[in-house]
Write an enzyme that holds these catalytic residues in place. Structure first.
Site, PDB file in Angstrom:
ATOM      1  N   THR A  17     -42.543  -5.251  42.411  1.00 15.70           N
ATOM      2  CA  THR A  17     -42.453  -4.455  41.173  1.00 15.70           C
ATOM      3  C   THR A  17     -41.246  -4.869  40.324  1.00 15.70           C
ATOM      4  O   THR A  17     -41.145  -4.466  39.167  1.00 15.70           O
ATOM      5  CB  THR A  17     -42.284  -2.964  41.503  1.00 15.70           C
ATOM      6  OG1 THR A  17     -41.026  -2.794  42.195  1.00 15.70           O
ATOM      7  CG2 THR A  17     -43.420  -2.444  42.363  1.00 15.70           C
ATOM      8  N   ASP A  23     -33.673 -13.215  47.109  1.00 14.70           N
ATOM      9  CA  ASP A  23     -34.672 -12.366  47.772  1.00 14.70           C
ATOM     10  C   ASP A  23     -35.854 -13.213  48.212  1.00 14.70           C
ATOM     11  O   ASP A  23     -36.018 -14.353  47.760  1.00 14.70           O
ATOM     12  CB  ASP A  23     -35.136 -11.257  46.817  1.00 14.70           C
ATOM     13  CG  ASP A  23     -35.492  -9.971  47.566  1.00 14.70           C
ATOM     14  OD1 ASP A  23     -35.639 -10.022  48.795  1.00 14.70           O
ATOM     15  OD2 ASP A  23     -35.617  -8.925  46.903  1.00 14.70           O
ATOM     16  N   LYS A  49     -29.723  -0.623  49.698  1.00 15.26           N
ATOM     17  CA  LYS A  49     -30.731   0.103  48.908  1.00 15.26           C
ATOM     18  C   LYS A  49     -31.517   1.029  49.819  1.00 15.26           C
ATOM     19  O   LYS A  49     -31.578   0.829  51.025  1.00 15.26           O
ATOM     20  CB  LYS A  49     -31.654  -0.901  48.202  1.00 15.26           C
ATOM     21  CG  LYS A  49     -32.895  -1.298  48.930  1.00 15.26           C
ATOM     22  CD  LYS A  49     -33.848  -2.169  48.130  1.00 15.26           C
ATOM     23  CE  LYS A  49     -34.992  -2.592  49.053  1.00 15.26           C
ATOM     24  NZ  LYS A  49     -35.725  -3.756  48.639  1.00 15.26           N
TER      25      LYS A  49
HETATM   26  C1  R5P Z   1     -37.800  -5.993  50.588  1.00 16.43           C
HETATM   27  O1  R5P Z   1     -37.423  -5.829  51.741  1.00 16.43           O
HETATM   28  C2  R5P Z   1     -38.099  -7.348  50.032  1.00 16.43           C
HETATM   29  O2  R5P Z   1     -37.275  -8.328  50.548  1.00 16.43           O
HETATM   30  C3  R5P Z   1     -38.020  -7.340  48.525  1.00 16.43           C
HETATM   31  O3  R5P Z   1     -36.708  -6.977  48.138  1.00 16.43           O
HETATM   32  C4  R5P Z   1     -38.991  -6.353  47.956  1.00 16.43           C
HETATM   33  O4  R5P Z   1     -40.246  -6.568  48.516  1.00 16.43           O
HETATM   34  C5  R5P Z   1     -39.091  -6.466  46.458  1.00 16.43           C
HETATM   35  O5  R5P Z   1     -39.979  -5.483  46.027  1.00 16.43           O
HETATM   36  P1  R5P Z   1     -39.869  -4.881  44.567  1.00 16.43           P
HETATM   37  O6  R5P Z   1     -39.814  -6.019  43.614  1.00 16.43           O
HETATM   38  O7  R5P Z   1     -41.146  -4.050  44.415  1.00 16.43           O
HETATM   39  O8  R5P Z   1     -38.668  -3.996  44.522  1.00 16.43           O
END
Ligand code: R5P
Length: 340
Positions: free
Chosen positions: A232, A227, A201
């Site tokens: 968000t 994750d 990503k």
């Molecule tokens: C990013 O490096 C983290 O591991 C999470 O994937 C991220 O913080 C998720 O953020 P969001 O839900 O805003 O996309």
């Protein structure tokens, strides 16, 4: 040293109570006033003798159920530590189930702060002699501290849930939603005896994510995206869409910290994700009204770690393949309570 004392700020009192219960602390969470003066400054008063004690302060750096913000939670934590130190506690441990500001762990461009380091500095100067936290956004944040840091993992609890749902072995593929999460995903894949795929990503701007590629085979499989946090919801929603487009039959997501900022609940609710599984390092209210969301209790893991710290036993042992029962006979992988 006598029995540990456990105190809590306002950000996750339910989790603190649950930890105290599992530790069988006779008085439960210690008495303290944690409120605000009329001028909005944080007011702390420890309500019992702590002289010579081993004190733990449980506080996630997140929004509180009483409406207080992230910075209030941080200030409560710092002032409680200061109050305990000035009241002659022998050792103070900051138990921070969710370490806020962790994503700001480096400068990505000029003239930015390294906020995660600032939080570490503040914890040091106020007197936290040890940090217990969970699934730090980046394990290197431990290096921001000179004190010992126990970075616990929600992985055993999350894996137990997945196994119980039959989501393991070759029925699933574990997916990391970005390059930074590959190590975490590998641990899940190993424990669940499953294959691994990686989503790539990019973030064109803060809080916005775009999928650029997927490496690994997801076709015909149930994908479980792992994750550390959901903010968000964009990362997981976009990843799920791309994984389904590559032929996965279903997409589940598991994450330790459910921040659910802004419209995250709606974003996830309207996404291709089957189920969103998180733990209660951060309190949730609205999410639990939605059938797609499952919250797993994590208190036992913290209770086990605290018990091991107070008795000088290994904490990392909790996360090996063989879970060794703690002194009170408990293990770090309790039966999850599914709240829907
Ligand atoms: C990013 O490096 C983290 O591991 C999470 O994937 C991220 O913080 C998720 O953020 P969001 O839900 O805003 O996309």
């Amino acid at each position: 040293m006598s029995q540990p004392l456990l105190f809590s700020g306002n950000s996750n009192p339910e989790l603190a109570n649950e930890i105290a219960k599992r530790l069988k602390l006779p008085g439960g969470v210690g008495k303290a006033i944690v409120t605000k003066f009329k001028n909005e400054e944080t007011r702390i008063e420890i309500g019992e003798n702590v002289r010579g004690s081993e004190a733990f302060v449980v506080q996630s750096i997140c929004k509180s159920p009483n409406g207080n913000g992230v910075n209030d939670a941080l200030m409560e934590l710092l002032l409680m530590i200061d109050a305990l130190r000035r009241a002659s506690a022998a050792r103070i441990t900051a138990v921070i189930p969710y370490y806020g500001y962790a994503k700001q762990d480096k400068k990505t461009k000029g003239r930015e702060p390294i906020s995660a380091k600032v939080v570490a500095n503040l914890l040091k100067v106020t007197g936290a002699e040890r940090i217990v936290t969970m699934d730090l956004h980046a394990a290197q944040i431990q290096g921001f501290f000179d004190q010992p840091v126990d970075n616990l993992m929600a992985m055993p609890v999350l894996c137990n849930y997945l196994k119980k749902e039959g989501l393991c072995d070759d029925k699933i593929v574990i997916v990391s939603p970005d390059a930074g999460g590959v190590h975490r995903a590998e641990l899940f894949a190993k424990r669940l005896n499953s294959s691994l795929a990686i989503v790539f990503k990019r973030r064109p701007e803060p809080d916005v994510s775009e999928v650029t590629d997927i490496v690994g085979d997801v076709e015909g499989k149930v994908a479980v995206v792992v994750d550390d946090m959901i903010s968000t919801g964009g990362t997981l929603a976009k990843a799920a869409e791309a994984i389904r487009a590559r032929g996965a039959t279903k997409v589940y997501t598991v994450a330790t910290h459910g921040i659910f900022a802004g419209e995250a609940i709606e974003v996830l609710e309207n996404s291709a994700i089957e189920r969103v599984v998180i733990t209660n390092t951060i309190p949730l209210e609205n999410a639990l009204l939605h059938p797609k969301f499952v919250q797993l209790p994590i208190a036992q893991t913290f209770a086990d770690a605290i018990l091991r710290i107070t008795t000088n036993r290994s904490v990392s042992e909790l996360f090996g393949d063989e879970i060794t029962p703690a002194a009170n006979g408990s293990v770090a992988t309790p039966e999850p309570v599914v709240v829907q």
